[in-house]
Design an enzyme around this catalytic site. Structure first.
Site, PDB file in Angstrom:
ATOM      1  N   ASP A 122     -38.189 -14.857  32.008  1.00 43.79           N
ATOM      2  CA  ASP A 122     -39.061 -15.021  31.265  1.00 43.79           C
ATOM      3  C   ASP A 122     -39.365 -15.967  29.919  1.00 43.79           C
ATOM      4  O   ASP A 122     -40.925 -15.555  29.945  1.00 43.79           O
ATOM      5  CB  ASP A 122     -39.040 -13.304  30.795  1.00 43.79           C
ATOM      6  N   ARG A 150     -41.978 -21.836  26.827  1.00 40.97           N
ATOM      7  CA  ARG A 150     -41.017 -23.075  26.888  1.00 40.97           C
ATOM      8  C   ARG A 150     -40.995 -24.068  27.570  1.00 40.97           C
ATOM      9  O   ARG A 150     -40.847 -25.546  27.775  1.00 40.97           O
ATOM     10  CB  ARG A 150     -39.965 -22.657  25.421  1.00 40.97           C
ATOM     11  N   GLU A 198     -40.167 -18.240  30.014  1.00 38.59           N
ATOM     12  CA  GLU A 198     -40.838 -20.179  31.106  1.00 38.59           C
ATOM     13  C   GLU A 198     -41.797 -20.279  30.642  1.00 38.59           C
ATOM     14  O   GLU A 198     -42.267 -21.779  30.551  1.00 38.59           O
ATOM     15  CB  GLU A 198     -41.184 -19.648  31.977  1.00 38.59           C
ATOM     16  N   LYS A 209     -50.221 -23.338  26.831  1.00 33.40           N
ATOM     17  CA  LYS A 209     -49.457 -23.285  28.207  1.00 33.40           C
ATOM     18  C   LYS A 209     -51.071 -22.004  28.652  1.00 33.40           C
ATOM     19  O   LYS A 209     -51.334 -20.968  28.255  1.00 33.40           O
ATOM     20  CB  LYS A 209     -48.631 -21.943  26.800  1.00 33.40           C
ATOM     21  N   ASP A 243     -47.622 -14.346  34.294  1.00 34.58           N
ATOM     22  CA  ASP A 243     -46.303 -14.066  34.072  1.00 34.58           C
ATOM     23  C   ASP A 243     -46.018 -12.753  34.333  1.00 34.58           C
ATOM     24  O   ASP A 243     -45.682 -11.441  33.161  1.00 34.58           O
ATOM     25  CB  ASP A 243     -45.950 -14.933  32.381  1.00 34.58           C
ATOM     26  N   LYS A 288     -40.186  -8.084  33.568  1.00 40.84           N
ATOM     27  CA  LYS A 288     -40.599  -8.094  32.773  1.00 40.84           C
ATOM     28  C   LYS A 288     -41.085  -6.098  33.534  1.00 40.84           C
ATOM     29  O   LYS A 288     -40.991  -5.952  34.500  1.00 40.84           O
ATOM     30  CB  LYS A 288     -42.064  -8.285  32.367  1.00 40.84           C
ATOM     31  N   ASP A 327     -51.705 -14.729  30.294  1.00 42.37           N
ATOM     32  CA  ASP A 327     -50.925 -15.950  29.263  1.00 42.37           C
ATOM     33  C   ASP A 327     -51.040 -17.236  29.384  1.00 42.37           C
ATOM     34  O   ASP A 327     -50.259 -18.056  29.617  1.00 42.37           O
ATOM     35  CB  ASP A 327     -49.337 -15.749  30.275  1.00 42.37           C
TER      36      ASP A 327
HETATM   37  N1  BES Z   1     -46.087 -14.591  27.734  1.00 39.57           N
HETATM   38  C1  BES Z   1     -44.846 -14.086  27.016  1.00 39.57           C
HETATM   39  C2  BES Z   1     -44.960 -13.966  24.984  1.00 39.57           C
HETATM   40  C3  BES Z   1     -45.605 -12.092  25.148  1.00 39.57           C
HETATM   41  C4  BES Z   1     -45.159 -11.089  25.178  1.00 39.57           C
HETATM   42  C5  BES Z   1     -46.400 -13.020  24.927  1.00 39.57           C
HETATM   43  C6  BES Z   1     -45.666 -10.340  25.033  1.00 39.57           C
HETATM   44  C7  BES Z   1     -47.578 -11.627  24.570  1.00 39.57           C
HETATM   45  C8  BES Z   1     -47.470 -10.481  24.732  1.00 39.57           C
HETATM   46  C9  BES Z   1     -43.093 -14.821  27.101  1.00 39.57           C
HETATM   47  O1  BES Z   1     -42.940 -15.753  28.058  1.00 39.57           O
HETATM   48  C10 BES Z   1     -42.197 -14.478  27.515  1.00 39.57           C
HETATM   49  O2  BES Z   1     -41.928 -13.278  28.093  1.00 39.57           O
HETATM   50  N2  BES Z   1     -41.741 -14.018  26.369  1.00 39.57           N
HETATM   51  C11 BES Z   1     -40.521 -13.929  25.627  1.00 39.57           C
HETATM   52  C12 BES Z   1     -38.929 -14.385  26.031  1.00 39.57           C
HETATM   53  C13 BES Z   1     -37.868 -13.715  25.721  1.00 39.57           C
HETATM   54  C14 BES Z   1     -37.111 -13.348  27.187  1.00 39.57           C
HETATM   55  C15 BES Z   1     -36.957 -14.959  24.879  1.00 39.57           C
HETATM   56  C16 BES Z   1     -40.430 -12.255  25.446  1.00 39.57           C
HETATM   57  O3  BES Z   1     -40.924 -12.491  23.734  1.00 39.57           O
HETATM   58  O4  BES Z   1     -39.681 -10.961  25.168  1.00 39.57           O
HETATM   59 ZN    ZN Z   2     -42.410 -14.690  30.330  1.00 39.54          ZN
HETATM   60 ZN    ZN Z   3     -44.853 -16.093  29.347  1.00 40.28          ZN
END
Ligand code: BES
Ligand code: ZN
Ligand code: ZN
Length: 494
Positions: free
Chosen positions: A335, A339, A337, A253, A258, A265, A276
């Site tokens: 968010d 996946r 994204e 990824k 992000d 966020k 990210d």
């Molecule tokens: N890049 C983030 C995941 C992340 C969060 C990595 C904090 C490191 C620290 C990812 O793209 C994301 O935002 N995931 C969401 C998924 C949710 C919306 C189902 C998350 O983990 O909040």
């Molecule tokens: Zn995200």
């Molecule tokens: Zn992300």
């Protein structure tokens, strides 16, 4: 810092600091010609991570540093790696341009010569990592070179090997630590192309948005819609010298930033989302070492790189997008994204590469940090062999992993009423498993492991060679160790 190797039977030459590794309760063994004052080092017990330095009475070393290893029965590669890193850190603190580190025969015999050389060299190189690319006043490192003395040829071969892995780790950290305005998708592409240009056995292709559109990568392209920076799909190919023992795809990824997109966020810690792209950095890091390590696999690196930004043309919650294999996806949270970009990257790997095994690395979920914290990556292996191999490799290199469940009920949660899939579940919890369950749809029957490195890519505890707010380069040495171990198994066994 440059690393040089010598046999421990050689008498040390002139050096600014000579470091001696010593077990707890045992008198430190000084190499020939090196002397310190009587009763010195005073009070030194050899406890793990204890360090003591003193002026040398006479001989080739100006200063002598004692580094405690703890009890021999507790010695493992991580302790030796940390001891190596401590040698580099103390030498830097003392302002020693030339340091010598001595690993005696008895110390090396505990883990074996090759493993000891590898762990020490890794610690020395990674322990001297620093990132000051954006300081206008550069303070160059004081420690310029380390001469590592160890017993025998295997020790030196191990140390060379360790150095190669450690440099690959530092390369990945440089990519991670660069701020997002300097590490855009196009910059990640440039780094991948540069890597390929340094080795005859590595090729690099970067698919443009137009090419991705032709392939039907509607998922990946839905993420880059809100950004003024175009997305790319990087495809690196490493061809082994001799007969290949199999085809492996490493998928990363590569979100260079992000923001969350329209599902934006909170601003606290949003700056950390420059990391990210750590999965992509790990994949590129592996390629940094592949040619030198002469791995007998055909290795493919696929990095989906994009920014995730809010904009008038950005994907909106509720939009439906289509992946390369025709799967339709209801994007309920922009968010989630990672996946989405991985869905197309995995389709591409399965369809165009047809690998024996896929390993994907992604800072995918905040949920994995809740489950496992910052010291363990979550893994979702599709076979027991992959699970056992990755667990063992993680332990060896000090990048621990822990298996998490991926159940049919998790896959059920990802079904949408409107489309085939939805990109988040409906609040059942199990966020890390939900992410993995979504990805599982796109790998078919291919042996596969998803590694969620959201907790380990940065922010771990201080461990001398790693830890703290900067990028950790996690995944690089883990994958190299896994691949090298697998290369030694008979074909078909993993
Ligand atoms: N890049 C983030 C995941 C992340 C969060 C990595 C904090 C490191 C620290 C990812 O793209 C994301 O935002 N995931 C969401 C998924 C949710 C919306 C189902 C998350 O983990 O909040
Ligand atoms: Zn995200
Ligand atoms: Zn992300």
């Amino acid at each position: 810092m440059e690393l040089f190797l010598k046999d421990s039977s050689a008498t040390p030459g002139k050096t600014d600091l000579l470091a001696v590794l010593a077990f707890e309760g045992e008198k430190p063994e000084l190499p020939g010609g090196v002397r310190v004052g009587k009763g010195c080092p005073k009070g030194f017990t050899g406890e793990f991570r204890e360090t003591r330095s003193t002026d040398s009475g006479s001989g080739p070393a100006a200063r002598v540093l004692f580094v405690g290893l703890g009890k021999p029965k507790d010695l493992d590669p991580e302790r030796l790696r940390r001891a190596g890193a401590l040698c580099a850190k103390r030498a830097e603190e003392e302002g020693a341009p030339k340091a010598t580190v001595v690993c005696s025969g008895p110390v090396a015999s505990v883990l074996g010569e090759a493993r000891s050389g590898r762990a020490l060299a890794e610690g020395l190189v990674m322990g001297s990592y620093r990132y000051d690319a954006f300081k206008s006043e550069k303070k160059p490192a004081k420690l310029r070179s380390v001469l590592l003395h160890g017993p025998g040829r295997d020790f030196r071969a191990g140390a060379k090997h360790g150095e190669c892995r450690a440099r690959a780790n530092c390369f990945a950290r440089d990519l991670q630590n660069a701020p997002a305005n300097h590490m855009r998708p196009r910059d990640l592409v440039a780094s991948a192309k540069k890597l390929a240009s340094r080795s005859q056995r590595i090729r690099c292709r970067a698919l443009s948005e137009a090419e991705m559109k032709k392939l039907g990568m509607g998922c990946l392209l839905s993420v880059s819609r809100g950004s003024s920076e175009p997305a790319f799909l990087i495809h690196l190919t490493y061809t082994p010298k001799g007969r290949s023992k199999g085809r492996i795809a490493l998928v990363g990824k590569g979100l260079t930033f992000d923001s969350g997109g329209i599902s934006i966020k909170p601003s606290a810690k949003m700056d950390e989302m420059k990391y990210d792209m750590s999965g992509g950095a790990a994949v590129l890091g592996v390629f940094h070492a592949l040619s030198a390590l002469d791995l007998p696999f055909e290795v493919h690196g696929v990095v989906a790189t994009s920014e995730n930004m809010p904009d008038a043309s950005a994907t909106k919650p509720g939009d439906v997008v289509t992946a390369m294999d025709g799967t339709t996806i209801e994007v309920l949270n922009t968010d989630a994204e990672g996946r989405l970009v991985l869905a197309d990257a995995l389709c591409y790997a399965v369809d165009k590469i047809r690998p024996d095994t896929i390993l994907d690395l992604a800072t995918l979920t905040g949920a994995v940090v809740v489950a496992l914290g910052h010291e363990l990556s979550g893994i979702f292996p599709s076979t027991d062999a992959l699970r056992d191999g990755l667990l063992a490799s993680g332990k060896e290199v000090g990048e621990l992993v822990w298996p998490l469940p991926l159940l049919d009920c998790h896959k059920e949660q990802m079904k949408s009423k409107l489309a085939d899939l939805r990109n988040i579940n409906s609040g059942q919890g199990n966020g890390a498993s939900a992410g993995a369950a979504f990805l599982a749809t796109f790998v078919g029957d291919t042996e596969w492991c998803h590694l969620d490195i959201a907790g380990t890519a940065w922010g771990g505890i201080e461990r001398d060679w790693v830890g703290g707010p900067q990028g950790s380069g996690v995944g690089v040495r883990l994958l190299l160790e896994y691949l090298e171990t697998r290369a030694h198994l008979p074909k078909g066994v993993r």
